[in-house]
Design an enzyme around this catalytic site. Structure first.
Site, short mmCIF file in Angstrom:
data_model
loop_
_atom_site.label_atom_id
_atom_site.label_comp_id
_atom_site.label_asym_id
_atom_site.label_seq_id
_atom_site.Cartn_x
_atom_site.Cartn_y
_atom_site.Cartn_z
CG ASP A 72 -2.08 0.92 1.14
OD1 ASP A 72 -1.92 2.07 0.69
OD2 ASP A 72 -3.18 0.49 1.52
CG HIS A 145 -12.08 0.03 -5.54
ND1 HIS A 145 -10.89 -0.18 -4.91
CD2 HIS A 145 -12.99 -0.70 -4.84
CE1 HIS A 145 -11.06 -0.99 -3.88
NE2 HIS A 145 -12.33 -1.32 -3.81
#
Ligand code: MG
Length: 211
Positions: A72, A145
């Protein structure tokens, strides 16, 4: 340390108020797959945020000597930015005017004594995959996303999944009214191009197996 049951992990996650967007049944599914596949190699997740999914994956595989690569950039996705729908101001670094979920991840891994079972990687998925070479038993995709980002993460990282390994993808919504189509379209593409079979869906978590 004795292995925790999934119910015990749920209880601790609730007690310590671990932040995240993963439902209990989705989390239990990740834990179960990580447990089952630990003998095949390490797991990798994209989009660790504060470590909720990391905890379940690592608790699942740690007793077989497994580890989780927790990838991340920790600057948050579009929806986590200041003024956006999922912004959490506790994760905002006022001094640097940026999101930073890495301190929360470290703290949560320490709470669960998982610092020896998780290898954090703090950079973009695109950078990490360019230099990747390690076969993986399970990849959990829960990063950006946007369609092109979800597509990149699914197609590029799935190349490293060993035979019978699992690709787990969060936030699959077939109906556009329920949520963004990025992860759904990425999974459709992967099934179309071959190499994976559809196993099951747990709430919005899709599970595919490498053939
Ligand atoms: Mg998600």
């Amino acid at each position: 340390m004795k292995a925790m049951t999934v119910a015990e992990i749920h209880a601790k996650v609730a007690q310590w108020q671990i932040k995240g967007f993963l439902a209990d049944d989705e989390a239990a599914s990740l834990w179960q797959w990580a447990r089952e596949l630990a003998h095949l190699g390490p797991c990798l997740e994209i989009g660790s945020y504060c470590g909720k999914s990391t905890i379940y994956l690592a608790e699942g595989c740690r007793h077989a000597g497994g580890v989780v690569y927790a990838l991340d950039h920790h600057r948050g996705s579009e929806e986590h930015q200041l003024g956006e729908a999922y912004h959490d101001h506790e994760l905002y670094d006022e001094l640097r005017k940026t999101m930073d979920s890495f301190p929360a991840l470290r703290q949560n891994l320490a709470l669960f004594s998982l610092t020896e079972s998780v290898i954090p990687i703090v950079c973009t998925s695109a950078l990490a995959v360019q230099h990747w070479a390690t076969p993986l038993s399970l990849v959990f995709v829960d990063g950006g996303h946007a369609p092109e980002v979800a597509m990149h993460d699914c197609l590029e990282w799935s190349k490293y999944i060993v035979r019978n390994g699992i690709l787990a993808v969060h936030d699959i919504f077939e109906n556009p009214e329920e949520g963004g189509q990025g992860p759904f379209l990425a999974v459709e593409e992967l099934l179309r191009t071959g190499g994976f079979e559809w196993i099951e869906k747990v709430r919005s978590l899709g599970i595919l197996r490498r053939l």
